[in-house]
Write an enzyme that holds these catalytic residues in place. Sequence first.
Site, PDB file in Angstrom:
ATOM      1  N   HIS A   7      37.026  43.216  41.002  1.00  0.00           N
ATOM      2  CA  HIS A   7      35.869  42.716  41.747  1.00  0.00           C
ATOM      3  C   HIS A   7      35.697  43.483  43.058  1.00  0.00           C
ATOM      4  O   HIS A   7      36.648  44.083  43.562  1.00  0.00           O
ATOM      5  CB  HIS A   7      36.084  41.234  42.105  1.00  0.00           C
ATOM      6  CG  HIS A   7      36.010  40.291  40.952  1.00  0.00           C
ATOM      7  ND1 HIS A   7      37.008  39.387  40.675  1.00  0.00           N
ATOM      8  CD2 HIS A   7      35.048  40.089  40.021  1.00  0.00           C
ATOM      9  CE1 HIS A   7      36.660  38.665  39.614  1.00  0.00           C
ATOM     10  NE2 HIS A   7      35.480  39.072  39.195  1.00  0.00           N
ATOM     11  N   CYS A  64      40.102  34.369  45.874  1.00  0.00           N
ATOM     12  CA  CYS A  64      39.711  33.837  44.557  1.00  0.00           C
ATOM     13  C   CYS A  64      40.029  32.348  44.419  1.00  0.00           C
ATOM     14  O   CYS A  64      39.417  31.662  43.596  1.00  0.00           O
ATOM     15  CB  CYS A  64      40.453  34.554  43.437  1.00  0.00           C
ATOM     16  SG  CYS A  64      40.642  36.303  43.680  1.00  0.00           S
TER      17      CYS A  64
END
Length: 254
Positions: A161, A249
């Site tokens: 990501h 996250c």
Amino acid sequence: MSPSALVRGVPDSFVHAITSTGPAPIDVTLARSQHGDYVAALTGAGVDVTQVDADERTPDCPFVEDVAVILGEAAVVTRPGAVSRRGEVGPVAVALARAGFAMRRMDAPATLDGGDVLTLGDSVYIGLSQRTNAKGAEALARIAGEMGYEAITVDSGRALHLKSGINALGDDAVLIAPEWCDPGPFAGRRVVETAPGEQAAANVLSLADGAVLVPAGYPATRERLENAGYTTRAIAISEFAKADGGLTCLSLRW
Ligand code: CIR
């Protein structure tokens, strides 16, 4: 309003979380203990933490950042890029609606993981990746525009990501792993680079009290941050790293 965060528990099925790092068996008991330390670090910094229950059917559910994006008063429920993660969104959406957010969503064929979205002040960087497609970026950019943000679409770089390789240090500075992330779009901001070989240290979490949570095991990057004037706290997240996850996250923050 005191800073708030939403986290999600660790299911037994977390041993089956998606991983790109090969067969490194996850210790769920240790993962739960590390998750508890993470929550304690947030609450210790004055963050009001809500925890959504784990769901055994969705092994990756602790990585709650990927299923929603908070933009001011709005919470955008994403359509995660990994099909196995789509079932994670419902309970998180319910919790965010309960917290008072105006709920927004995106529809197929858009896909977007919140890990690809970096907000710096009123700029929202959206990384195109294997999880976030152009339609997903467009859908989020449209909502961001409506909410008064400037959306900038970038390449997520070489890691899973965008935020695997770059994260906020407050509103106008970033920690960036140059091996993973192109610093070009962030020129003009204060930039601290991770130390050579410590690119996985880039996923840091700036807390409202000014401290920066850093993943344990990256002493040279931690020293760079301290030398740049940041107060750091190291948190062990080995079991989440085995599933390609990091500090950001594990929560949604507002
Ligand atoms: C996945 O592959 O989707 C999870 N195992 C890891 C997600 C990490 N989330 C994040 O970086 N925001």
